[in-house]
Design a protein around this motif. Sequence first.
Motif, mmCIF file in Angstrom:
data_model
loop_
_atom_site.group_PDB
_atom_site.id
_atom_site.type_symbol
_atom_site.label_atom_id
_atom_site.label_comp_id
_atom_site.label_asym_id
_atom_site.label_seq_id
_atom_site.Cartn_x
_atom_site.Cartn_y
_atom_site.Cartn_z
ATOM 1 N N LEU A 202 39.501 40.553 44.965
ATOM 2 C CA LEU A 202 39.246 41.218 46.251
ATOM 3 C C LEU A 202 40.541 41.424 47.039
ATOM 4 N N ARG A 203 41.607 40.699 46.624
ATOM 5 C CA ARG A 203 42.898 40.857 47.321
ATOM 6 C C ARG A 203 43.855 41.697 46.490
ATOM 7 N N SER A 204 43.358 42.237 45.354
ATOM 8 C CA SER A 204 44.247 42.938 44.421
ATOM 9 C C SER A 204 44.573 44.357 44.882
ATOM 10 N N GLY A 205 43.732 44.933 45.714
ATOM 11 C CA GLY A 205 43.946 46.334 46.122
ATOM 12 C C GLY A 205 43.499 47.327 45.057
ATOM 13 N N ASP A 206 43.005 46.839 43.930
ATOM 14 C CA ASP A 206 42.552 47.713 42.837
ATOM 15 C C ASP A 206 41.078 48.063 43.074
ATOM 16 N N HIS A 207 40.827 49.248 43.624
ATOM 17 C CA HIS A 207 39.468 49.593 44.060
ATOM 18 C C HIS A 207 38.466 49.654 42.910
ATOM 19 N N ALA A 211 35.207 47.288 42.777
ATOM 20 C CA ALA A 211 33.849 47.853 42.687
ATOM 21 C C ALA A 211 33.106 47.217 41.511
ATOM 22 N N ARG A 212 33.812 47.044 40.380
ATOM 23 C CA ARG A 212 33.161 46.446 39.202
ATOM 24 C C ARG A 212 32.785 44.986 39.467
#
Length: 260
Positions: A202-207, A211-212
Amino acid sequence: MRVDIVSIFPEYFAPLDLSLIGKARAGGLLNLTVHDLRTWTYDVHRTVDDTPYGGGPGMVMRPEPWGEALDALAPPTPGDRRPPRLLVPTPTGVRFSQALAHELAAEPHLIFACGRYEGIDQRVLDHAATRMPVTEVSLGDYVLFGGEVAVLVIMEAVTRLLPGVLGNAGSLDEESHAHGLLEAPVYTKPPVWRGHEVPAVLRSGDHGRIARWRRDESLRRTAARRPDMIAALSPDSLDKRDVAALGEAGFPVPSADMAK
Ligand code: SAM
């Protein structure tokens, strides 16, 4: 939307002045009026109840005040005008749900009849049904003192669906029961609190990954807490990752072959 609530305890509805419902009322999105059923009584004690025919414990709400209240709030409508919809909270009704909340949010005029004692004389509902749609609705399999709390619950669920009430209408699409699943867990700052860490994804910035992760957590949580909801899902709504997430949660997915 217009809403009329009839009760012998109008004071119960003070919370409808608060928070976003209060704002919706002040902003003209919701035209809500609470009526005291005793307005339509004429004896010195303002009586609304009497003993049940056939005997038994408790009292039953008499039909006359209810009949007059409904005549005043929902006069017979000419054929081309849509009548209001009458909602009667009762443990004998259909179970309230997000689907019913959506249905009610699309109605221009709702009237709520709050029962007390052993309930309202059945003839009130039978007569009302000759003039307008009547829905008897239950909050769940338990018995309350009266319909007031049920109406507060229903009004919360319905009002938040009215266009313009929520600042971010997108939240309606992502929450529990919007698509037959429970929502994934939510977190805010700080990243670590009392030794508990926010999931790194959730802190990765990888949307895409976020979402997955949310979808997987949503499926796992629903499988663990509400297997009935998973069983009711359409196979078309599941992809292969969904099926894998459910499998990891130990949930048998008979439709695995059908998943996209
Ligand atoms: N004698 C009724 C029965 O057994 O079905 C219960 C009456 S209850 C004590 C009084 C009022 O509370 C009902 O008329 C209804 O308005 C409200 N009520 C109680 N339980 C409810 C529920 N689960 N959902 C909605 N309304 C409820």
